[in-house]
Design a protein around this motif. Structure first.
Motif, short mmCIF file in Angstrom:
data_model
loop_
_atom_site.label_atom_id
_atom_site.label_comp_id
_atom_site.label_asym_id
_atom_site.label_seq_id
_atom_site.Cartn_x
_atom_site.Cartn_y
_atom_site.Cartn_z
N ALA A 274 -35.03 75.76 51.74
CA ALA A 274 -35.43 77.09 52.21
C ALA A 274 -34.24 77.93 52.65
O ALA A 274 -34.23 79.15 52.49
N GLU A 275 -33.20 77.28 53.21
CA GLU A 275 -32.03 77.98 53.68
C GLU A 275 -30.78 77.33 53.13
O GLU A 275 -30.80 76.17 52.68
N SER A 276 -29.69 78.05 53.18
CA SER A 276 -28.43 77.53 52.64
C SER A 276 -28.02 76.26 53.38
O SER A 276 -28.19 76.13 54.60
N VAL A 277 -27.45 75.33 52.64
CA VAL A 277 -27.01 74.07 53.21
C VAL A 277 -25.86 74.27 54.19
O VAL A 277 -25.62 73.43 55.07
N ALA A 278 -25.14 75.37 54.06
CA ALA A 278 -24.04 75.73 54.96
C ALA A 278 -23.90 77.24 54.93
O ALA A 278 -24.35 77.90 53.99
N PRO A 279 -23.28 77.82 55.96
CA PRO A 279 -23.14 79.29 55.98
C PRO A 279 -22.39 79.81 54.76
O PRO A 279 -21.40 79.22 54.32
N ALA A 309 -16.72 73.86 46.69
CA ALA A 309 -16.44 72.51 47.17
C ALA A 309 -17.05 72.28 48.55
O ALA A 309 -17.62 71.20 48.83
N TYR A 310 -16.95 73.27 49.40
CA TYR A 310 -17.52 73.20 50.75
C TYR A 310 -19.04 72.97 50.69
O TYR A 310 -19.60 72.12 51.39
#
Length: 609
Positions: A274-279, A309-310
Motif C-alpha cells: 500500500a505504501e512505499s517500502v522506503a521514503p 539499490a536503496y
C-alpha cells in the motif's frame, strides 16, 4: 689640357677591386652558410618527421596487435618492448631545438607543437604506465580451479597504485600546455582529440582503481565472504534503467570463488504494497508515481541507481534477510556478452543456452513454454530465469573462461548501461562515483558533456517490449546564438512497435495480459530529460503539439513524461524541446534505456569553431 693624376693617387686606388671581391666572397659565404643551415634544418625536420611518423605507425600497429595477443605473455612482452621503443623514437624526433624553433612559423607552428606534445605524452604513457602494468602477469589472476587468485589481484592493485600518478601527471602537463584543436589542420584535429580523450579516460580509470585497490581483495571475499544482491532486469518489459527487475539473486564471493546462494522473484517480497517500502525522493514520485517504492518491478523506473539499490535492499531485507554489501543490476543482453567469453551452458531441463540464443530464450521462448500469467507457470518462468542466470554466473570463474575476453565484454556492457553498481562501502562508492555505474544521468553539470536522456517505461503489463525498437536524434542551436542567450536543445525519438497484427491472437497471456489494455495494444511512457538546469519548452507527438502527462525537476534536470498507445506495426515520433540558460555546454551526449536492440543516435551539432 689633359687631366693629371696626383702622385700616389693611382696606387692608393689599386686595392679597391680586391676589397670588393673579398666582400663578395664574404657575402657568398654568408649566403651559402644560411642556405646550408636552412638545408640542414630542412633535412633535420624531414628526417625527424619521417622518424616520428614511422614511430607512430609502429606504435599504433603494435597497440592493435597487443589487444589481440593480450592473453599470450610472450607476445605481450614483445609488443610492449616495440611500443616503448617506438614511443621513445617519436619523442626524441620531435623534442630537439630545431623542431621547437619551427613552432613559431605561421600556419604550421601550432601543428608542429601539437605533434611534439602528443609524442611526449605517448612516451610517458607507454613507458611509465602501460609497460609497468603489462609487465604484470595478468594470467596469474586466473580463474584457476573455479576461483580468482585474490593474492594476484592484490598485487595488481599495488601496481595500479604505482602507475596511476604518472598517468595523472601526463594529463596535467598536457592540460597545462594547452592544445587549441580549432587552430590545427583538419587531418590533425581528430587524432589530437582522440589522444586527449584516451589520456583523460586512462587517467580517470587508473585514479579510480587506485582508490579501489585496497578494497579489491575484500570485495573478492579474501577475509570474509561478500554478498551482492543482483537484479536481473527483464528488458521485454522496459524500465528506465533496462527492465523489470523481478528476478533477484544473491551472489556470494568467497576467496575469489563465486556462487549463487539464493534466488528470489517478485512473489518472494512484499511487492504491491500500500505504501512505499522506503521514503522516495519527491521528484521521483512526481514523475513516476509511488509505484517505484511499492512494486519491486518498478524500482528501476528512476535513472538514479542509488535510489533503486536503496529500495531493492529494503524489499529484500524485509522478507529475505541480509541484502548484502552492494547491489548489481544486469540484463539478458549482458548475459549474452558474458557467454561470448564463458561459452554455452546446459540447464537441468536440457536447454542449451549460448550467446546467440540466450536473449530469445529468456525474453520470448520461455513464455511460449509457460504461457499463463498465474499459478505454476509464473513459478516455472521465474525458476527458468533464475537457473539460466545462475548457470551463466557459475561459469564466470570456470577454467574455460577467457579473462581478457570477459573484461572486454563486460566493458561493452558497461558502456551500454547494462551493468549498474551501488555499494554500501564508502571507498567503493567513491571509486565509482559520477560514472555509468550510477546510472545514465551521472553528470552533475554540462561542462564536459551536455547529456540528454530518453527512457522507456512499459505501461501495459506484459512483455511486449520484445517487439519494439527506437532511434533518437538530437540537435542544438548552442553555436548559433550569443553567449548571453538561452540555448535550445531538441530531442526526437522514433518508437517502433513491430508486432504484426496476425501475431496478436497467438500471444501468450503473460506477454499480453489484456487486463488493462486490449490484447496486442501497447501503452508506453517515454521520459525525456534535458540538460542540467534546463526548462521545458514544448512537445509534439506525431507532429502535433502535445502536453506531457507529468513533469518535474529530477537530478537537477527538467524531465517530462509522455504516454502514448501503439497498435501493432505502428511508429510514433515524439519531439521535446528544452531551453538552457547561458553557460558552458560540452558536446551533446544522448543516453537511452538499454533496449534489446541497439538504439541508434544521430546528433546534429555544428561546430562552434
Amino acid at each position: 689640357m689633359q687631366n693629371s693624376v696626383a702622385p700616389g693617387t693611382a696606387s692608393s686606388n689599386v686595392p679597391a677591386r680586391p676589397a670588393a671581391k673579398k666582400r663578395k666572397r664574404r657575402a657568398k659565404a654568408i649566403t651559402w652558410t644560411i642556405v646550408g643551415v636552412f638545408v640542414f634544418c630542412l633535412a633535420a625536420m624531414g628526417v625527424s618527421a619521417f622518424v616520428a611518423k614511422s614511430a607512430v605507425d609502429t606504435l599504433m600497429s603494435e597497440a592493435k596487435a597487443l589487444a589481440n595477443d593480450i592473453d599470450d605473455s610472450a607476445k605481450t612482452q614483445s609488443h610492449v618492448d616495440e611500443m616503448v621503443s617506438a614511443a621513445s623514437r617519436a619523442h626524441w624526433a620531435t623534442a630537439h631545438p630545431i623542431w621547437r624553433a619551427t613552432e613559431i612559423l605561421p600556419y604550421v607552428g601550432d601543428d608542429l607543437r601539437a605533434v611534439r606534445l602528443l609524442a611526449r605524452t605517448a612516451d610517458s604513457l607507454v613507458s611509465d604506465v602501460a609497460a609497468p602494468l603489462l609487465d604484470f602477469d595478468l594470467s596469474s589472476i586466473g580463474p584457476t580451479d573455479g576461483a580468482l587468485n585474490v593474492d594476484a589481484v592484490a598485487e595488481l592493485g599495488k601496481k595500479i597504485e604505482e602507475v596511476a600518478p604518472a598517468a595523472q601527471d601526463a594529463q596535467i602537463r598536457l592540460i597545462a600546455d594547452g592544445i587549441d584543436t580549432d587552430n590545427l589542420l583538419g587531418p590533425l584535429q581528430g587524432p589530437v582529440t582522440q589522444v586527449e580523450d584516451v589520456l583523460n579516460q586512462t587517467a580517470d580509470v587508473l585514479r579510480r582503481l587506485a582508490v579501489l585497490s585496497p578494497r579489491l581483495p575484500q570485495m573478492l571475499g579474501a577475509d570474509t565472504p561478500q554478498n551482492y544482491l543482483v537484479l536481473v532486469q527483464n528488458t521485454a518489459e522496459m524500465r528506465t534503467l533496462g527492465g523489470n527487475p523481478g528476478s533477484m539473486m544473491m551472489l556470494t564471493v568467497d576467496n575469489g570463488r563465486m556462487e549463487i546462494t539464493q534466488t528470489a522473484s517478485q512473489a518472494d517480497v512484499n511487492s504491491g504494497r500500500a505504501e512505499s517500502v522506503a521514503p522516495l525522493n519527491p521528484w521521483t514520485e512526481a514523475l513516476y508515481t509511488d509505484r517505484v517504492g511499492r512494486y519491486i518491478q518498478d524500482t528501476t523506473m528512476t535513472p538514479d541507481f542509488a535510489q533503486t539499490a536503496y529500495l531493492a535492499r529494503a524489499f529484500w531485507s524485509e522478507t529475505l534477510g541480509d541484502p548484502g554489501n552492494a547491489v548489481i543490476a544486469i540484463d539478458p543482453v549482458l548475459l549474452s556478452y558474458i557467454m561470448k567469453a564463458t561459452g554455452p551452458v546446459e540447464l537441468e531441463d536440457g536447454t542449451t543456452l549460448n550467446s546467440n540464443n540466450v536473449v530469445n530464450q529468456l525474453l520470448s521462448k520461455v513464455y511460449e513454454r509457460f504461457p499463463l500469467n498465474y499459478g505454476p507457470d509464473i513459478e516455472k518462468q521465474d525458476a527458468f530465469f533464475a537457473a539460466a542466470s545462475g548457470s551463466i554466473f557459475g561459469k564466470l570463474t570456470s577454467a574455460q573462461t577467457n579473462l581478457f575476453s570477459l573484461v572486454k565484454q563486460l566493458n561493452k556492457g558497461y558502456e551500454e548501461g547494462r551493468i549498474l553498481f551501488a555499494s554500501t562501502d564508502a571507498v567503493e562508492a567513491k571509486a565509482v562515483s559520477n560514472t555509468l555505474f550510477n546510472g545514465p544521468l551521472h553528470d552533475a553539470s554540462n561542462t564536459e558533456n551536455t547529456t540528454l536522456g530518453v527512457f522507456v517505461n512499459d505501461n501495459t503489463e506484459g512483455k511486449l517490449d520484445y517487439y519494439t525498437d527506437m532511434s533518437v536524434a538530437a540537435s542544438s542551436n548552442v553555436c548559433s546564438v550569443g553567449d548571453d542567450d538561452d540555448k535550445t536543445y531538441t530531442v526526437e525519438a522514433t518508437y517502433n512497435y513491430n508486432l504484426k497484427p496476425e501475431q496478436v491472437a497467438g500471444l501468450p497471456a503473460y506477454v499480453s495480459t489484456g487486463r488493462y489494455f486490449e490484447k496486442g495494444l501497447k501503452s508506453t511512457n517515454l521520459v525525456f530529460y534535458g540538460p542540467v538546469g534546463s526548462t521545458f519548452v514544448s512537445a509534439k507527438l506525431d507532429g502535433a503539439d502535445f502536453v506531457p502527462q507529468a513533469g518535474t525537476n529530477d537530478l537537477g534536470r527538467q524531465a517530462v513524461l509522455i504516454n502514448f498507445e501503439s497498435e501493432p506495426s505502428t511508429t510514433h515520433t515524439l519531439e521535446v524541446t528544452f531551453s538552457a540558460p547561458p553557460g558552458t555546454y560540452g558536446p551533446i551526449d544522448v543516453r537511452t534505456t538499454p533496449m534489446i536492440k541497439d538504439v541508434p543516435v544521430t546528433i546534429d551539432e555544428p561546430s562552434c569553431g
